[in-house]
Design a protein around this motif. Structure first.
Motif, PDB file in Angstrom:
ATOM      1  N   PHE A  62      31.093  70.735  43.054  1.00 18.82           N
ATOM      2  CA  PHE A  62      30.174  71.472  42.187  1.00 18.82           C
ATOM      3  C   PHE A  62      30.697  72.862  41.823  1.00 18.82           C
ATOM      4  O   PHE A  62      30.625  73.283  40.668  1.00 18.82           O
ATOM      5  CB  PHE A  62      28.800  71.635  42.855  1.00 18.82           C
ATOM      6  CG  PHE A  62      27.989  70.382  42.877  1.00 18.82           C
ATOM      7  CD1 PHE A  62      27.580  69.788  41.699  1.00 18.82           C
ATOM      8  CD2 PHE A  62      27.641  69.797  44.083  1.00 18.82           C
ATOM      9  CE1 PHE A  62      26.844  68.625  41.713  1.00 18.82           C
ATOM     10  CE2 PHE A  62      26.904  68.627  44.110  1.00 18.82           C
ATOM     11  CZ  PHE A  62      26.494  68.047  42.928  1.00 18.82           C
ATOM     12  N   VAL A  63      31.219  73.573  42.816  1.00 14.13           N
ATOM     13  CA  VAL A  63      31.566  74.979  42.623  1.00 14.13           C
ATOM     14  C   VAL A  63      32.864  75.161  41.845  1.00 14.13           C
ATOM     15  O   VAL A  63      32.934  75.977  40.920  1.00 14.13           O
ATOM     16  CB  VAL A  63      31.642  75.694  43.986  1.00 14.13           C
ATOM     17  CG1 VAL A  63      32.182  77.091  43.851  1.00 14.13           C
ATOM     18  CG2 VAL A  63      30.270  75.723  44.625  1.00 14.13           C
ATOM     19  N   SER A  64      33.894  74.422  42.186  1.00 14.02           N
ATOM     20  CA  SER A  64      35.191  74.619  41.543  1.00 14.02           C
ATOM     21  C   SER A  64      35.170  74.289  40.042  1.00 14.02           C
ATOM     22  O   SER A  64      35.672  75.088  39.245  1.00 14.02           O
ATOM     23  CB  SER A  64      36.256  73.807  42.267  1.00 14.02           C
ATOM     24  OG  SER A  64      37.532  74.128  41.793  1.00 14.02           O
ATOM     25  N   PRO A  65      34.588  73.170  39.613  1.00 15.42           N
ATOM     26  CA  PRO A  65      34.504  72.956  38.167  1.00 15.42           C
ATOM     27  C   PRO A  65      33.652  74.001  37.455  1.00 15.42           C
ATOM     28  O   PRO A  65      33.955  74.379  36.318  1.00 15.42           O
ATOM     29  CB  PRO A  65      33.868  71.573  38.035  1.00 15.42           C
ATOM     30  CG  PRO A  65      34.156  70.894  39.306  1.00 15.42           C
ATOM     31  CD  PRO A  65      34.172  71.964  40.340  1.00 15.42           C
ATOM     32  N   ALA A  66      32.609  74.481  38.135  1.00 14.66           N
ATOM     33  CA  ALA A  66      31.786  75.532  37.520  1.00 14.66           C
ATOM     34  C   ALA A  66      32.599  76.803  37.298  1.00 14.66           C
ATOM     35  O   ALA A  66      32.494  77.447  36.245  1.00 14.66           O
ATOM     36  CB  ALA A  66      30.572  75.819  38.390  1.00 14.66           C
ATOM     37  N   LEU A  67      33.431  77.163  38.264  1.00 17.24           N
ATOM     38  CA  LEU A  67      34.276  78.341  38.091  1.00 17.24           C
ATOM     39  C   LEU A  67      35.333  78.124  37.019  1.00 17.24           C
ATOM     40  O   LEU A  67      35.646  79.038  36.246  1.00 17.24           O
ATOM     41  CB  LEU A  67      34.942  78.712  39.420  1.00 17.24           C
ATOM     42  CG  LEU A  67      34.039  79.382  40.441  1.00 17.24           C
ATOM     43  CD1 LEU A  67      34.758  79.543  41.763  1.00 17.24           C
ATOM     44  CD2 LEU A  67      33.565  80.727  39.935  1.00 17.24           C
ATOM     45  N   PHE A 102      28.891  85.306  39.471  1.00 13.30           N
ATOM     46  CA  PHE A 102      28.888  85.936  40.790  1.00 13.30           C
ATOM     47  C   PHE A 102      28.372  84.987  41.860  1.00 13.30           C
ATOM     48  O   PHE A 102      28.922  84.913  42.960  1.00 13.30           O
ATOM     49  CB  PHE A 102      28.051  87.215  40.746  1.00 13.30           C
ATOM     50  CG  PHE A 102      28.033  87.971  42.039  1.00 13.30           C
ATOM     51  CD1 PHE A 102      29.177  88.557  42.541  1.00 13.30           C
ATOM     52  CD2 PHE A 102      26.854  88.096  42.754  1.00 13.30           C
ATOM     53  CE1 PHE A 102      29.159  89.250  43.731  1.00 13.30           C
ATOM     54  CE2 PHE A 102      26.822  88.782  43.948  1.00 13.30           C
ATOM     55  CZ  PHE A 102      27.973  89.365  44.438  1.00 13.30           C
ATOM     56  N   VAL A 103      27.330  84.240  41.541  1.00  9.79           N
ATOM     57  CA  VAL A 103      26.782  83.272  42.498  1.00  9.79           C
ATOM     58  C   VAL A 103      27.806  82.180  42.801  1.00  9.79           C
ATOM     59  O   VAL A 103      28.010  81.805  43.963  1.00  9.79           O
ATOM     60  CB  VAL A 103      25.456  82.671  41.965  1.00  9.79           C
ATOM     61  CG1 VAL A 103      25.024  81.474  42.781  1.00  9.79           C
ATOM     62  CG2 VAL A 103      24.375  83.726  41.936  1.00  9.79           C
ATOM     63  N   PHE A 104      28.483  81.667  41.775  1.00  8.28           N
ATOM     64  CA  PHE A 104      29.516  80.653  42.002  1.00  8.28           C
ATOM     65  C   PHE A 104      30.695  81.219  42.790  1.00  8.28           C
ATOM     66  O   PHE A 104      31.294  80.524  43.613  1.00  8.28           O
ATOM     67  CB  PHE A 104      29.995  80.053  40.689  1.00  8.28           C
ATOM     68  CG  PHE A 104      29.033  79.084  40.083  1.00  8.28           C
ATOM     69  CD1 PHE A 104      28.491  78.053  40.831  1.00  8.28           C
ATOM     70  CD2 PHE A 104      28.662  79.196  38.760  1.00  8.28           C
ATOM     71  CE1 PHE A 104      27.606  77.158  40.283  1.00  8.28           C
ATOM     72  CE2 PHE A 104      27.769  78.300  38.194  1.00  8.28           C
ATOM     73  CZ  PHE A 104      27.241  77.277  38.958  1.00  8.28           C
ATOM     74  N   MET A 109      33.595  81.462  48.044  1.00  9.82           N
ATOM     75  CA  MET A 109      34.092  82.200  49.200  1.00  9.82           C
ATOM     76  C   MET A 109      33.435  81.759  50.501  1.00  9.82           C
ATOM     77  O   MET A 109      33.700  82.341  51.545  1.00  9.82           O
ATOM     78  CB  MET A 109      33.848  83.698  49.006  1.00  9.82           C
ATOM     79  CG  MET A 109      34.691  84.318  47.945  1.00  9.82           C
ATOM     80  SD  MET A 109      34.496  86.086  47.849  1.00  9.82           S
ATOM     81  CE  MET A 109      32.831  86.258  47.271  1.00  9.82           C
ATOM     82  N   ALA A 110      32.571  80.759  50.440  1.00 14.26           N
ATOM     83  CA  ALA A 110      31.874  80.225  51.619  1.00 14.26           C
ATOM     84  C   ALA A 110      31.005  81.278  52.278  1.00 14.26           C
ATOM     85  O   ALA A 110      31.044  81.496  53.481  1.00 14.26           O
ATOM     86  CB  ALA A 110      32.847  79.616  52.612  1.00 14.26           C
TER      87      ALA A 110
END
Length: 127
Positions: A62-67, A102-104, A109-110
């Motif tokens: 979820f996070v990496s594609p969003a970034l 910023f949230v992503f 960064m865990a």
């Protein structure tokens, strides 16, 4: 043997992430580091480590594609550059996007209370 290679790739990818100036390359190296932790969790032969690896894999999906969409698509489309030192003042023009980015970034960064944090902690506890 696999865990040794995963630890070496984790250290190398983490050090390579620190020195990056290009945002897409930075996200790519941090993804490699996350996948090294997933590999460590899978090969821990422990249920906590395997569950942590699954959680981290889902969170990373979820996070990496969003970034990548945020930086590689939206920011590059608006500014024409991907260099960190040239991307300034986004909060003045895109305040809601900046909060979302910023949230992503915190999730990548865990930061505690994110699924990445739970997955990495469980994977490392399983080791």
């Amino acid at each position: 043997m696999v865990q040794t290679l995963a630890i070496i790739s984790l250290i190398y990818a983490s050090l390579a992430t620190i020195i990056q100036q290009d945002t897409k390359t930075l996200i790519a190296y941090s993804s490699i580091a996350h996948m090294a932790v997933v590999l460590l969790g899978i090969f821990s032969n422990n249920i906590i480590g395997i569950e942590g690896a699954i959680l981290l894999g889902i969170a990373h999906g979820f996070v990496s594609p969003a970034l990548f969409i945020c930086l590689g698509g939206i920011v590059y489309d608006r500014t024409g550059t991907r260099l960190i030192k040239e991307i300034r003042g986004l909060v003045l023009y895109m305040p809601i996007f900046t909060i979302l980015f910023f949230v992503f970034s915190l999730a990548n960064m865990a930061t505690p209370l994110t699924l990445n944090f739970v997955g990495e902690q469980m994977s490392l506890i399983g080791i």
